[in-house]
Structure formats: structure tokens, C-alpha cells
Design an enzyme around this catalytic site. Structure first.
Site, PDB file in Angstrom:
ATOM      1  N   LYS A   1       0.851  -1.187   0.000  1.00  0.00           N
ATOM      2  CA  LYS A   1       0.000   0.000   0.000  1.00  0.00           C
ATOM      3  C   LYS A   1       0.888   1.238   0.000  1.00  0.00           C
ATOM      4  CE  LYS A   1      -3.854   2.049   2.642  1.00  0.00           C
ATOM      5  NZ  LYS A   1      -4.717   1.880   3.833  1.00  0.00           N
TER       6      LYS A   1
ATOM      7  N   SER B   1      -9.671   1.732   2.993  1.00  0.00           N
ATOM      8  CA  SER B   1      -8.857   2.559   2.119  1.00  0.00           C
ATOM      9  C   SER B   1      -7.821   1.780   1.318  1.00  0.00           C
ATOM     10  CB  SER B   1      -8.134   3.615   2.963  1.00  0.00           C
ATOM     11  OG  SER B   1      -7.229   3.006   3.874  1.00  0.00           O
TER      12      SER B   1
ATOM     13  N   SER C   1      -9.833  -0.767   7.107  1.00  0.00           N
ATOM     14  CA  SER C   1      -9.252  -0.546   5.779  1.00  0.00           C
ATOM     15  C   SER C   1      -8.524  -1.740   5.179  1.00  0.00           C
ATOM     16  CB  SER C   1      -8.297   0.655   5.817  1.00  0.00           C
ATOM     17  OG  SER C   1      -9.012   1.853   5.944  1.00  0.00           O
TER      18      SER C   1
END
Length: 486
Positions: free
Chosen positions: A79, A154, A178
Site C-alpha cells: 500500500k 482505504s 481498511s
């Protein structure tokens, strides 16, 4: 012939160890997959083919010399909230569009030591604030199961790239769901460790008392392999807990006979889709068939307050953490004025997106004089009550079972203009962050061709227990083996 991009970590490791494939071959297959699918899926912010092939070559040399670990030569993604030395780290924000960190996050160093191969950095909601990956300043990632739908957020890019077989595994961060929510939306295994189990050093902070790094994998066995690599104490992170790192693979024998599992009633609220409830009931039937006892009368009465608590505490911490982005030392800088204060104001106004600015304003308000006691302090008190309720429940149960989300993956743009509707996506995941508990989302079926996730919650630092339950469920089902047609 074996489809290399469909392999799990464990399967890839065996083939690499037996010298039936090379890391270079495995890496090239994933880079080709990325090149083919990225125009549609858009999971990656940055792809690093030269870095990946160089690391794959080094892995092959190590394997040839007999030096192979479970993640050696395995292609993975990170990420874009994790610092990578020499590789752009944007947090999917204009504020950090050209930021290249001078150091690695702790987990990045640990994966490098294991010999994992970095394919690239994945798209996300800006500064990890969102539930759909639509808040990225650059583009929206699409759900591999239906490209008209969001992948969740997210960490949407990290979930989507594993679901689309663009990477064998990935890392994300989880502040209020997330990792688990996009894992549910993309039908992969997504794990949020106990708070303090994995070092946050080098993770760009959103809410420091809630953030935790964890993996996306194709099954629970792979999840355990990644956790063995990244867990452990780090004195550079003040929230890292000096616990002995367990062997996460220990006890993954499919046997959960005698386990006591509780099902909190509050997680099946009025906004829960009945067809999701049906899938969770089916999953509970599987767990019962494996010999676990199921109690459906568990009550955690403060659960309905968790969303309000989160949206006071998380924005308050974000308000403080994001105050460092002023355009002076690094990141985006508005330089069309000679007035320092105007430059800082314009830098933040233009560098941050609307959702980030919304949360900064909420947090600043909650921390302001006259409101601190009424909002922030009160939220901390309710946080304690929520944690105490979980602790009481875990005196009776080995784990708690809930849906991961109250809804299915929704259409791109459907909730973008209604923040409250978007926030409601995380009602099942937020309480776990508030209490610092470990939790995993695993595939539990499909409704109208869209994935449903099952959430397994454990007591603090009982991470092995929920891994055992997840693995047992996957030994008895095949939902995690389903892949989207791309």
C-alpha cells in the site's frame, strides 16, 4: 501447465524450493498480468519492474545456494502509505505526489530480509481516509469481480491486486476496517493484527492509536506466513508491544472442535442486508459442523456508539498528524506568494482532497477549547466501555463471529456525495480498532455475483486463535479459491 499467477505463497514456495520454477519466471508472469489488467483495474500507483526483476534475480541466487525462506522470491505489493527508500510514496495524495522517502518502513525491511520481491505500490484513499478508494487524488481502483463496483477502502488497491492475481500477497493498513472491508469486497483474506503486534515505523500516520499494518492473501495459511515475517517488537515504534512472536502456522490443522464462538447481536443491525445475514448464518453452520459451539445471544450494547467514537478520535489524531504537511520541508508547496502564512494555507488547501480536509476540520473542532471535554474526552470514555465489553465477552468465548460489512460492493460514485452513507460501511469493523483487537475477514460466499466476507475477532494477542478458525473454515469451504474472470 501451471498458471503461475494463480499460485498461493505456499504453492509458489514449494515450486521454488524444488527448482521447478524460478523467481524471475514468477515475477515476469505477475508483471505481464499487471500490464494486461491495470488499464481496467487500476490497483497500482507505481509499478517497479526493474526493482522487481533485480530482486527476483537475487532471490534465485539465494535459492540456488540453499538459502530459501517462506517468502523468498514471492512477488508482492505494498500500500502506498508505507515508506520505501528510493521509491515514490504518495499516500494517493497531491500533497506527496513526488515524495521519495529516504528510508524504508520496518515491515519493508523485514520483507526484504525474507527475500520477497516488490512489484509496486498500490492505490488507496488519500491518507487512508475512505471506504472505496474513490478518495485517491489520482484515480479510482475498480473491483475485479465487477469493474463497475468499488474494491472497498482505504486499502482498495492492495485488495484488488491480490484478487486480480496481480500479486501473490500485499500489505495494507487498517485504521477502522481498511484491510478487512476491501478484503470482503474483493473476496480475499485480509488480516488486522492486534494493535502493537506489527511495527508502524515508516507507516505514514492517519490515527496513531488505531493504525495497524496487515496482509492481504489468498488464504489463511498464506496470511500466517506473512505474519511470521512482519510481526515483532520494534523499539523505533513507541506503540510496538514487546511480545514473543508466535508461530502463526502453529495449530493450522483444521481442527476447532470445542472452540466457543459468540455472535454479537448488535452487528446484525437494521442496515444489514438480509442476504448477507443469510450467508453469515451459512458460515456459522459450517463452523458448527466443525465442532465449534455457537452462541447467538451475545450482547455488546455499546457497539452502536463505536461509529461516533471513531469519527471523533480518528479525525482528532489526523488533525495532529497531518499538521506536518505545510509545504516547508517536503511535499507539495504553493510558492506563488511571498507571504509565509498564505503559502502554508494555500499548500494545505490545494494539497489535500475534500475528505481529508473534512476530517481535519472535524478533528480540530473536537480538540478545540470548549469542546475538548464535551467531545474528545467523552469519546475516550466510551472507547474504554467498548473495550471492557469485548474483554468481558472473551472471558466466555474464544472468538466472536460477525459479518465484515453490512453491504455488498457498491457502484462507483454511489456513496461519494454522502459521507454518512460511506462511513456506515465500517460499522462492523470500527469497534475492533477501537479496542485494539485482532480480526480477519475471509470469503464466505457471493450474493448476486458479489463477495461477502466473514469477520473473526479475537482477544488481544490471541492472533493464532483466529488464524486457526479462519484456516479451519477454509479447509471446509472453497469460497477463497474462487477467482474473478478477467
Amino acid at each position: 501447465m501451471t498458471d503461475l499467477v494463480k499460485l498461493t505463497i505456499a504453492q509458489s514456495h514449494k515450486l521454488l524450493k524444488d527448482r521447478k520454477i524460478s523467481s524471475a519466471e514468477l515475477t515476469k508472469a505477475h508483471l505481464e498480468r499487471i500490464e494486461k489488467l491495470e488499464p481496467e483495474i487500476k490497483a497500482f500507483m507505481t509499478v517497479c519492474p526493474e526493482t522487481a526483476l533485480s530482486q527476483a534475480e537475487a532471490a534465485d541466487k539465494a535459492i540456488k545456494q540453499g538459502d530459501i525462506r517462506p517468502l523468498t522470491g514471492i512477488p508482492m505489493a505494498l500500500k502506498d502509505v508505507l515508506c520505501t527508500k528510493g521509491i515514490r510514496t504518495t499516500c494517493s495524495s497531491k500533497m506527496l505526489e513526488n515524495f521519495v522517502p529516504p528510508y524504508n518502513a520496518h515491515v519493508v525491511d523485514k520483507l526484504a530480509k525474507e527475500g520477497a520481491v516488490l512489484l509496486g505500490k498500490t492505490n488507496m484513499d488519500e491518507f487512508a481516509m475512505g471506504s472505496s478508494t474513490e478518495n485517491s487524488a489520482y484515480f479510482t481502483t475498480r473491483n475485479p469481480w465487477n469493474t463497475d463496483k468499488v474494491p472497498g477502502g482505504s486499502s482498495g488497491g492492495s485488495a484488488a491486486c491480490v484478487a486480480a492475481s496481480e500479486a501473490v500477497f500485499s500489505l495494507g493498513s487498517d485504521t477502522g476496517g481498511s484491510i478487512r472491508q476491501p478484503a470482503s469486497f474483493c473476496s480475499v483474506t485480509g488480516y488486522k493484527p492486534s494493535y502493537g503486534m506489527v511495527s508502524r515505523y515508516g507507516l505514514v500516520a492517519f490515527a496513531s492509536s488505531l493504525d495497524q499494518i496487515g496482509p492481504f492473501t489468498k488464504d489463511a495459511m498464506d496470511c500466517a506466513l506473512v505474519m511470521n515475517a512482519i510481526a515483532g517488537f520494534d523499539d523505533r515504534d513507541s506503540t510496538s508491544v514487546p511480545q514473543t512472536v508466535p508461530d502463526f502456522n502453529s495449530g493450522l490443522d483444521g481442527n476447532i472442535k470445542g472452540f466457543k464462538l459468540g455472535v454479537p447481536k448488535e452487528y446484525f443491525s437494521q442496515n444489514m442486508r438480509p442476504d448477507i445475514t443469510e450467508k453469515i448464518n451459512d458460515a456459522l453452520g459450517v463452523l458448527s459442523g466443525l465442532g465449534a459451539s455457537i452462541d447467538r445471544e451475545v450482547s455488546l450494547p455499546h457497539t452502536p456508539y463505536a461509529l461516533a467514537v471513531y469519527y471523533i478520535l480518528a479525525p482528532s489524531e489526523a488533525s495532529a498528524n497531518l499538521s506536518r504537511y505545510d509545504g516547508v520541508k517536503y511535499g507539495y508547496s504553493y510558492n506563488q506568494t511571498e507571504n509565509m502564512w498564505e503559502a502554508m494555507e494555500k499548500t494545505r488547501a490545494k494539497g489535500f482532497g475534500s475528505e481529508v480536509k473534512r476530517r481535519i476540520m472535524i478533528g480540530t473542532y473536537a480538540l478545540s477549547a470548549g469542546y475538548y471535554d464535551a467531545w474528545y474526552v467523552k469519546a475516550q470514555k466510551v472507547r474504554t466501555l467498548i473495550s471492557q465489553e469485548f474483554n468481558n465477552a472473551f472471558e466466555k468465548y474464544d472468538a466472536l463471529i460477525t459479518p465484515t460489512t453490512p453491504n455488498l460492493p457498491f457502484s462507483i460514485g454511489e456513496k461519494l456525495n454522502d459521507p454518512f452513507e460511506m462511513y456506515m460501511c465500517d460499522t462492523c469493523t470500527i469497534p475492533i480498532n477501537i479496542a485494539g483487537l485482532p480480526a480477519v475477514s475471509i470469503p464466505a460466499g457471493f450474493v448476486d455475483g458479489l463477495p461477502v466476507g466473514l469477520q473473526i475477532i479475537g482477544k488481544p494477542f490471541a492472533d493464532q486463535t483466529i488464524m486457526r478458525i479462519a484456516h479451519a473454515f477454509q479447509c471446509a469451504t472453497t469460497w477463497h479459491k474462487e477467482t474473478p474472470r478477467l
